[in-house]
Motif scaffolding. Sequence first.
Motif, short mmCIF file in Angstrom:
data_model
loop_
_atom_site.label_atom_id
_atom_site.label_comp_id
_atom_site.label_asym_id
_atom_site.label_seq_id
_atom_site.Cartn_x
_atom_site.Cartn_y
_atom_site.Cartn_z
N LYS A 85 0.85 -1.19 0.00
CA LYS A 85 0.00 0.00 0.00
C LYS A 85 0.89 1.24 0.00
N PRO A 86 0.36 2.36 -0.47
CA PRO A 86 1.17 3.60 -0.43
C PRO A 86 1.69 3.91 0.97
N GLU A 87 0.93 3.57 1.99
CA GLU A 87 1.37 3.85 3.36
C GLU A 87 2.52 2.95 3.81
N ASP A 88 2.89 1.97 3.00
CA ASP A 88 4.07 1.16 3.30
C ASP A 88 5.35 1.85 2.83
N THR A 89 5.21 2.96 2.15
CA THR A 89 6.38 3.71 1.70
C THR A 89 7.21 4.17 2.88
N ALA A 90 8.47 3.80 2.87
CA ALA A 90 9.35 4.11 3.99
C ALA A 90 10.76 3.65 3.67
N ILE A 91 11.68 4.05 4.52
CA ILE A 91 13.01 3.44 4.53
C ILE A 91 12.92 2.24 5.46
N TYR A 110 17.40 -3.42 20.04
CA TYR A 110 18.25 -3.82 18.92
C TYR A 110 19.57 -3.07 18.97
N ASP A 111 20.63 -3.79 18.70
CA ASP A 111 21.96 -3.27 18.94
C ASP A 111 22.70 -2.85 17.67
N TYR A 112 22.42 -3.51 16.58
CA TYR A 112 23.15 -3.22 15.35
C TYR A 112 22.15 -2.98 14.23
N TRP A 113 22.39 -1.92 13.48
CA TRP A 113 21.45 -1.48 12.45
C TRP A 113 22.14 -1.34 11.10
N GLY A 114 21.35 -1.61 10.05
CA GLY A 114 21.83 -1.34 8.71
C GLY A 114 21.56 0.10 8.32
N GLN A 115 21.97 0.43 7.11
CA GLN A 115 21.81 1.80 6.61
C GLN A 115 20.41 2.07 6.08
N GLY A 116 19.65 1.01 5.82
CA GLY A 116 18.30 1.18 5.33
C GLY A 116 18.20 1.09 3.82
N THR A 117 17.02 0.73 3.35
CA THR A 117 16.75 0.66 1.92
C THR A 117 15.35 1.23 1.68
N GLN A 118 15.25 2.07 0.66
CA GLN A 118 14.00 2.78 0.40
C GLN A 118 13.02 1.92 -0.38
N VAL A 119 11.79 1.88 0.11
CA VAL A 119 10.69 1.25 -0.61
C VAL A 119 9.63 2.32 -0.84
N THR A 120 9.29 2.52 -2.09
CA THR A 120 8.27 3.51 -2.44
C THR A 120 7.14 2.80 -3.16
N VAL A 121 5.93 2.99 -2.65
CA VAL A 121 4.75 2.35 -3.23
C VAL A 121 3.88 3.44 -3.84
N SER A 122 3.72 3.37 -5.14
CA SER A 122 2.91 4.37 -5.83
C SER A 122 1.47 3.89 -5.95
N SER A 123 0.55 4.83 -5.92
CA SER A 123 -0.88 4.47 -5.98
C SER A 123 -1.38 4.42 -7.42
#
Length: 123
Positions: A85-91, A110-123
Amino acid sequence: QVQVTESGGGLVQAGDSHGLSCAASGRTESSYGMGWFRQAPGKEREFVAATRWIVGHTYYADSVKSRFTISIAKNTVYLQMNGLKPEDTAIYYCAAAMGSHFYTGASYEYDYWGQGTQVTVSS
């Protein structure tokens, strides 16, 4: 220490399915569980899903339950996202927890984190 690296972000359309991966390395045998979090623009980081390294113990946020599936194989954690869904758009961030309370979904567990990956959901 544990290093985590996410991959698989991208631009998808509403209703699509998409998968993310998180490669974990280092002292993974010392970590208790792995989790996925996400942060949308202007919002706080929120818990998405978590799993123990032992298969069969998974936890989900209500907003993604029945649509997302977390799984683990060797040193890689996957997040399969269906019915996006569009509301799932996030890093989307992957994280490793060294303690047993990772299932609460609290980011401080949580102790160790990644840099993140962008997910964009278009409507």
